[in-house]
Design a protein around this motif. Structure first.
Motif, PDB file in Angstrom:
ATOM      1  N   MET A 486     -36.359 -82.972 -88.154  1.00  0.00           N
ATOM      2  CA  MET A 486     -37.658 -82.408 -88.478  1.00  0.00           C
ATOM      3  C   MET A 486     -38.774 -83.409 -88.187  1.00  0.00           C
ATOM      4  SD  MET A 486     -37.086 -79.294 -89.644  1.00  0.00           S
ATOM      5  CE  MET A 486     -38.557 -78.832 -90.543  1.00  0.00           C
ATOM      6  N   ALA A 487     -39.796 -82.953 -87.471  1.00  0.00           N
ATOM      7  CA  ALA A 487     -40.981 -83.769 -87.211  1.00  0.00           C
ATOM      8  C   ALA A 487     -42.122 -83.188 -88.028  1.00  0.00           C
ATOM      9  CB  ALA A 487     -41.314 -83.760 -85.718  1.00  0.00           C
ATOM     10  N   LYS A 488     -42.531 -83.918 -89.058  1.00  0.00           N
ATOM     11  CA  LYS A 488     -43.610 -83.431 -89.931  1.00  0.00           C
ATOM     12  C   LYS A 488     -44.378 -84.624 -90.501  1.00  0.00           C
ATOM     13  CE  LYS A 488     -41.683 -83.131 -94.598  1.00  0.00           C
ATOM     14  NZ  LYS A 488     -42.732 -83.972 -95.235  1.00  0.00           N
ATOM     15  N   THR A 489     -45.465 -84.330 -91.184  1.00  0.00           N
ATOM     16  CA  THR A 489     -46.241 -85.387 -91.805  1.00  0.00           C
ATOM     17  C   THR A 489     -45.406 -86.150 -92.826  1.00  0.00           C
ATOM     18  OG1 THR A 489     -48.192 -85.901 -93.137  1.00  0.00           O
ATOM     19  CG2 THR A 489     -47.130 -83.788 -93.558  1.00  0.00           C
ATOM     20  N   GLN A 490     -45.635 -87.455 -92.897  1.00  0.00           N
ATOM     21  CA  GLN A 490     -44.937 -88.273 -93.888  1.00  0.00           C
ATOM     22  C   GLN A 490     -45.628 -88.265 -95.248  1.00  0.00           C
ATOM     23  OE1 GLN A 490     -46.475 -89.306 -91.117  1.00  0.00           O
ATOM     24  NE2 GLN A 490     -47.325 -91.383 -91.303  1.00  0.00           N
ATOM     25  N   TYR A 491     -46.860 -87.778 -95.305  1.00  0.00           N
ATOM     26  CA  TYR A 491     -47.677 -87.948 -96.508  1.00  0.00           C
ATOM     27  C   TYR A 491     -47.434 -86.906 -97.582  1.00  0.00           C
ATOM     28  CZ  TYR A 491     -50.123 -91.190 -93.469  1.00  0.00           C
ATOM     29  OH  TYR A 491     -50.417 -92.228 -92.625  1.00  0.00           O
ATOM     30  N   SER A 492     -46.723 -85.853 -97.257  1.00  0.00           N
ATOM     31  CA  SER A 492     -46.474 -84.780 -98.214  1.00  0.00           C
ATOM     32  C   SER A 492     -45.055 -84.261 -98.048  1.00  0.00           C
ATOM     33  CB  SER A 492     -47.466 -83.633 -97.982  1.00  0.00           C
ATOM     34  OG  SER A 492     -47.134 -82.490 -98.761  1.00  0.00           O
ATOM     35  N   LEU A 493     -44.525 -83.695 -99.121  1.00  0.00           N
ATOM     36  CA  LEU A 493     -43.243 -83.003 -99.015  1.00  0.00           C
ATOM     37  C   LEU A 493     -43.365 -81.766 -98.130  1.00  0.00           C
ATOM     38  CD1 LEU A 493     -42.190 -83.362-102.741  1.00  0.00           C
ATOM     39  CD2 LEU A 493     -40.749 -84.067-100.819  1.00  0.00           C
ATOM     40  N   SER A 494     -44.578 -81.247 -98.000  1.00  0.00           N
ATOM     41  CA  SER A 494     -44.830 -80.076 -97.170  1.00  0.00           C
ATOM     42  C   SER A 494     -45.223 -80.515 -95.762  1.00  0.00           C
ATOM     43  CB  SER A 494     -45.956 -79.247 -97.784  1.00  0.00           C
ATOM     44  OG  SER A 494     -47.205 -79.902 -97.591  1.00  0.00           O
ATOM     45  N   ASP A 495     -45.693 -79.571 -94.943  1.00  0.00           N
ATOM     46  CA  ASP A 495     -46.206 -79.914 -93.615  1.00  0.00           C
ATOM     47  C   ASP A 495     -47.725 -80.076 -93.626  1.00  0.00           C
ATOM     48  OD1 ASP A 495     -46.705 -77.236 -94.065  1.00  0.00           O
ATOM     49  OD2 ASP A 495     -46.238 -76.590 -92.028  1.00  0.00           O
ATOM     50  N   ASP A 496     -48.315 -80.083 -94.824  1.00  0.00           N
ATOM     51  CA  ASP A 496     -49.751 -80.260 -94.993  1.00  0.00           C
ATOM     52  C   ASP A 496     -49.990 -81.591 -95.713  1.00  0.00           C
ATOM     53  OD1 ASP A 496     -52.400 -80.266 -95.724  1.00  0.00           O
ATOM     54  OD2 ASP A 496     -52.405 -78.255 -96.576  1.00  0.00           O
ATOM     55  N   PHE A 506     -45.021 -73.210-100.908  1.00  0.00           N
ATOM     56  CA  PHE A 506     -45.701 -73.310 -99.613  1.00  0.00           C
ATOM     57  C   PHE A 506     -44.801 -72.810 -98.481  1.00  0.00           C
ATOM     58  CE2 PHE A 506     -43.678 -77.384-100.548  1.00  0.00           C
ATOM     59  CZ  PHE A 506     -42.949 -77.643 -99.389  1.00  0.00           C
ATOM     60  N   THR A 507     -45.437 -72.515 -97.369  1.00  0.00           N
ATOM     61  CA  THR A 507     -44.728 -72.084 -96.166  1.00  0.00           C
ATOM     62  C   THR A 507     -44.890 -73.150 -95.089  1.00  0.00           C
ATOM     63  OG1 THR A 507     -45.082 -69.736 -96.638  1.00  0.00           O
ATOM     64  CG2 THR A 507     -44.621 -70.333 -94.347  1.00  0.00           C
ATOM     65  N   VAL A 508     -43.802 -73.491 -94.438  1.00  0.00           N
ATOM     66  CA  VAL A 508     -43.822 -74.469 -93.342  1.00  0.00           C
ATOM     67  C   VAL A 508     -43.902 -73.717 -92.017  1.00  0.00           C
ATOM     68  CG1 VAL A 508     -42.423 -76.170 -92.092  1.00  0.00           C
ATOM     69  CG2 VAL A 508     -42.619 -76.301 -94.591  1.00  0.00           C
ATOM     70  N   THR A 526     -43.502 -79.587 -86.770  1.00  0.00           N
ATOM     71  CA  THR A 526     -44.339 -78.845 -87.707  1.00  0.00           C
ATOM     72  C   THR A 526     -45.684 -79.553 -87.830  1.00  0.00           C
ATOM     73  OG1 THR A 526     -43.739 -80.074 -89.693  1.00  0.00           O
ATOM     74  CG2 THR A 526     -42.248 -78.315 -89.012  1.00  0.00           C
ATOM     75  N   GLY A 527     -46.710 -78.832 -88.230  1.00  0.00           N
ATOM     76  CA  GLY A 527     -48.003 -79.461 -88.450  1.00  0.00           C
ATOM     77  C   GLY A 527     -48.538 -80.128 -87.195  1.00  0.00           C
ATOM     78  N   ASP A 528     -49.418 -81.101 -87.399  1.00  0.00           N
ATOM     79  CA  ASP A 528     -50.028 -81.819 -86.274  1.00  0.00           C
ATOM     80  C   ASP A 528     -49.375 -83.190 -86.144  1.00  0.00           C
ATOM     81  OD1 ASP A 528     -51.879 -79.775 -85.662  1.00  0.00           O
ATOM     82  OD2 ASP A 528     -53.131 -80.424 -87.347  1.00  0.00           O
ATOM     83  N   ILE A 529     -48.260 -83.231 -85.433  1.00  0.00           N
ATOM     84  CA  ILE A 529     -47.523 -84.477 -85.244  1.00  0.00           C
ATOM     85  C   ILE A 529     -47.840 -85.038 -83.863  1.00  0.00           C
ATOM     86  CG2 ILE A 529     -45.235 -85.514 -85.026  1.00  0.00           C
ATOM     87  CD1 ILE A 529     -46.018 -84.864 -87.876  1.00  0.00           C
ATOM     88  N   MET A 530     -48.353 -86.254 -83.830  1.00  0.00           N
ATOM     89  CA  MET A 530     -48.699 -86.911 -82.581  1.00  0.00           C
ATOM     90  C   MET A 530     -47.545 -87.787 -82.111  1.00  0.00           C
ATOM     91  SD  MET A 530     -51.707 -86.094 -81.493  1.00  0.00           S
ATOM     92  CE  MET A 530     -53.229 -85.330 -82.056  1.00  0.00           C
ATOM     93  N   THR A 531     -47.079 -87.542 -80.892  1.00  0.00           N
ATOM     94  CA  THR A 531     -46.052 -88.419 -80.338  1.00  0.00           C
ATOM     95  C   THR A 531     -46.674 -89.628 -79.634  1.00  0.00           C
ATOM     96  OG1 THR A 531     -45.982 -87.053 -78.336  1.00  0.00           O
ATOM     97  CG2 THR A 531     -44.361 -86.576 -80.062  1.00  0.00           C
ATOM     98  N   MET A 532     -48.001 -89.633 -79.509  1.00  0.00           N
ATOM     99  CA  MET A 532     -48.749 -90.803 -79.045  1.00  0.00           C
ATOM    100  C   MET A 532     -49.904 -91.030 -80.020  1.00  0.00           C
ATOM    101  SD  MET A 532     -49.676 -93.384 -77.328  1.00  0.00           S
ATOM    102  CE  MET A 532     -48.803 -93.573 -75.778  1.00  0.00           C
TER     103      MET A 532
END
Length: 556
Positions: A486-496, A506-508, A526-532
């Motif tokens: 899973m690629a998602k934000t690290q700052y929350s348990l969710s994708d927000d 919540f919905t992912v 998921t969410g806005d994940i930057m690979t760069m």
């Protein structure tokens, strides 16, 4: 207190052959990179592979915050503490990426009096592993465009090439580019882009490969794109897996360094945890388990990302069964999860702590679901009040988990003795009954749903139309039995990232699904994940300097 780099520069390091001797590695099994760094040759594994394994301890954390949690510092400090109480311990970590080092995070080799050294070398070029990965990856990029230029015998559709170029630096201007401009002699024009090296599938493969031949086989399975009739094109079809493996022949060997207290440490591989699987190499961890009584390792970001992938990807491929999990938490970070702004985190606020501590509770529940005993490490700061620390201790007691105050940043191994003793006591008292979260044979969507509902605490998953199409294609091609990354934000348990604490209901949203066939997992974005990533307004690079004697300052 002095800065991390000032502390590191005063370290009394031992020659690396002496560190190797402590764990039973012979001098002729070392490949020196200066006086204090070495790679370990393949010969060591052949000599020790039949020994029983030591105990494996995973260090993870609550969701990261701007206040910092100190997961790597705790990992290093726990390893030093184990040595202080007479245990033969080895630490295994990931290699830092130049992008974050020069960007916003700064150095990544621990902190305070719990660091790995030589700190400057580790944070900069080290032994060249990341450069080798960059070269192997970009060789493939060059081969792809040359294939198009030379008649495209495989029928690769330029619009369906999924292999981007990479570099080990944060450079947002390269996220989306056009290559092949300038006329027919310069190639076939097409859209392309750059990722950061630690997001490369080659990095993930290096960390999951058992040995050099396994590495070469996995490289051959990489899917670079699809033909005009939607069939996958692999590296093996382009006949370049051998050349890529040749560039990685030294990079696959674990790197041996030491801590400030001369505890041995393998640093090897560095995949991001919010994009890739966020764990150091299987080869380094396996070797350490044959050489030590206790192996202390870490997984990137919070337990919902790095630890989940450690269990379901690294343990699945490496055959590991962790004996204990340490969850790092801080008073400051839990208050942040309870709604306190970053600038007010030093102020006593038990009420906010009582709200934010639900984040820790969810991570405890998650790690227990894998059947592994848990210990909470309270990474202590001077601003922590007695009442706040006591509140966390009572909370852990109420959840039935051991907890210890850790002062390894300030005191090194001495500050982690209580934590080390609790970890050993828990391992001896509660046998690990490790189990995976899901079976590989489940459908792709069911595996994703299991992670979202059981680990994140979400209610549902929705898919973009492109993600739906990608899942259908992967199932048709037979890749549906791979584990999920899973690629998602690290700052929350969710994708927000704005949903702190323990969000529920919540919905992912899954935006994209792709296969890393060589690494052996399906990446779900998921969410806005930057690979760069990009650099911040004031990058750490502005603070780094060097004097006429070669002494570096400002690294961290």
């Amino acid at each position: 207190m002095q800065s991390d780099i000032e502390i590191a520069q005063q370290a009394e390091m031992r020659p690396i052959n002496q560190i190797a001797e402590m764990i039973g590695i012979y001098e002729d099994e070392l490949e020196y990179y200066g006086r204090y760094k070495a790679k370990v040759s393949y010969k060591v594994w052949d000599r020790v592979k039949d020994r029983p394994d030591g105990k494996l301890v995973l260090v993870t954390a609550i969701n990261p915050t701007p206040a910092g949690e100190g997961k790597t510092t705790t990992t290093v400090g726990l390893g030093q503490a184990m040595a202080r109480i007479g245990k033969k311990a080895i630490i295994t970590l990931r290699e830092p990426s130049l992008g974050p080092v020069m960007g916003i995070k700064g150095g990544a080799a621990g902190g305070g009096y719990s660091q790995v050294v030589p700190m400057e070398d580790i944070n900069l070029h080290f032994t060249g592993d990341i450069h080798a990965i960059t070269s192997a990856h970009n060789l493939l990029s060059a081969i792809i465009d040359n294939h198009l230029q030379q008649g495209n015998p495989l029928g690769i559709d330029p619009r369906q090439i999924v292999w981007k170029r990479i570099m080990d630096m944060n450079d947002r201007a390269l996220r989306n580019i056009i290559v092949g401009l300038g006329g027919r002699v310069n190639g076939v024009p097409r859209e392309d882009g750059f990722m950061i090296t630690v997001a490369s599938e080659v990095m993930a493969i290096l960390c999951l490969a058992e040995n050099l031949m396994d590495l070469k086989e996995r490289l051959g399975k990489i899917i670079i794109g699809y033909t005009y009739d939607n069939q996958p094109v692999t590296v093996k079809q382009l006949k370049v897996e051998g050349a890529m493996a040749a560039l990685l022949k030294d990079a696959i060997k674990p790197n041996l360094v030491q801590t400030l207290e001369n505890t041995p440490c393998f640093i090897h591989g560095g995949p991001f945890a919010n994009i890739a699987h966020g764990c150091n190499s299987i080869s380094a961890t396996k070797l350490a388990l044959k050489l030590a009584d206790y192996v202390i390792t870490e997984a990137g970001f919070g337990a919902d990302l790095g630890a989940e992938k450690f269990m379901n990807i690294k343990c699945r491929y490496g055959g590991f069964k962790p004996d204990a999990i340490v969850i790092v938490a801080t008073v400051r970070a839990l208050k942040y999860n309870g709604g306190v702004p970053k600038g007010n985190l030093k102020e006593k606020n038990v009420e906010a702590l009582s709200k934010g501590i639900a984040n820790l509770g969810k991570h405890i529940e998650n790690m227990r679901s894998f059947g592994v005993p848990v210990v909470v490490a309270i990474n202590h700061f001077d601003s922590d009040s007695y009442d706040e620390v006591a509140y966390i201790q009572r909370y852990c007691t109420g959840m039935g988990v051991e907890c210890a105050i850790s002062k390894v940043f300030e005191k090194g191994g001495e500050g982690g003795v209580e934590l080390a003793q609790k970890v050993i006591e828990v391992i001896e008292r509660i046998p690990s009954q490790f189990r995976m979260l899901y079976d590989n044979d489940l459908p792709i969507k069911e595996k994703i749903s299991t992670i979202v509902t059981k680990i994140y605490g979400g209610k549902d998953v929705v898919y973009s139309s492109s993600a739906e199409r990608a899942i259908k294609r992967l199932e048709e091609l037979g890749y549906h039995r791979l584990p999920i990354c899973m690629a998602k934000t690290q700052y929350s348990l969710s994708d927000d990232p704005s949903l702190l604490g323990r969000p529920e209901g919540f919905t992912v949203t899954v935006k994209e699904v792709r296969v890393s066939a060589g690494a052996g997992f399906i990446v779900v974005l998921t969410g806005d994940i930057m690979t760069m990533p990009g650099l911040p307004k004031q990058p750490s690079a502005e603070k780094i300097d060097i004097d006429a004697s070669g002494r570096i300052t400002g690294l961290f």
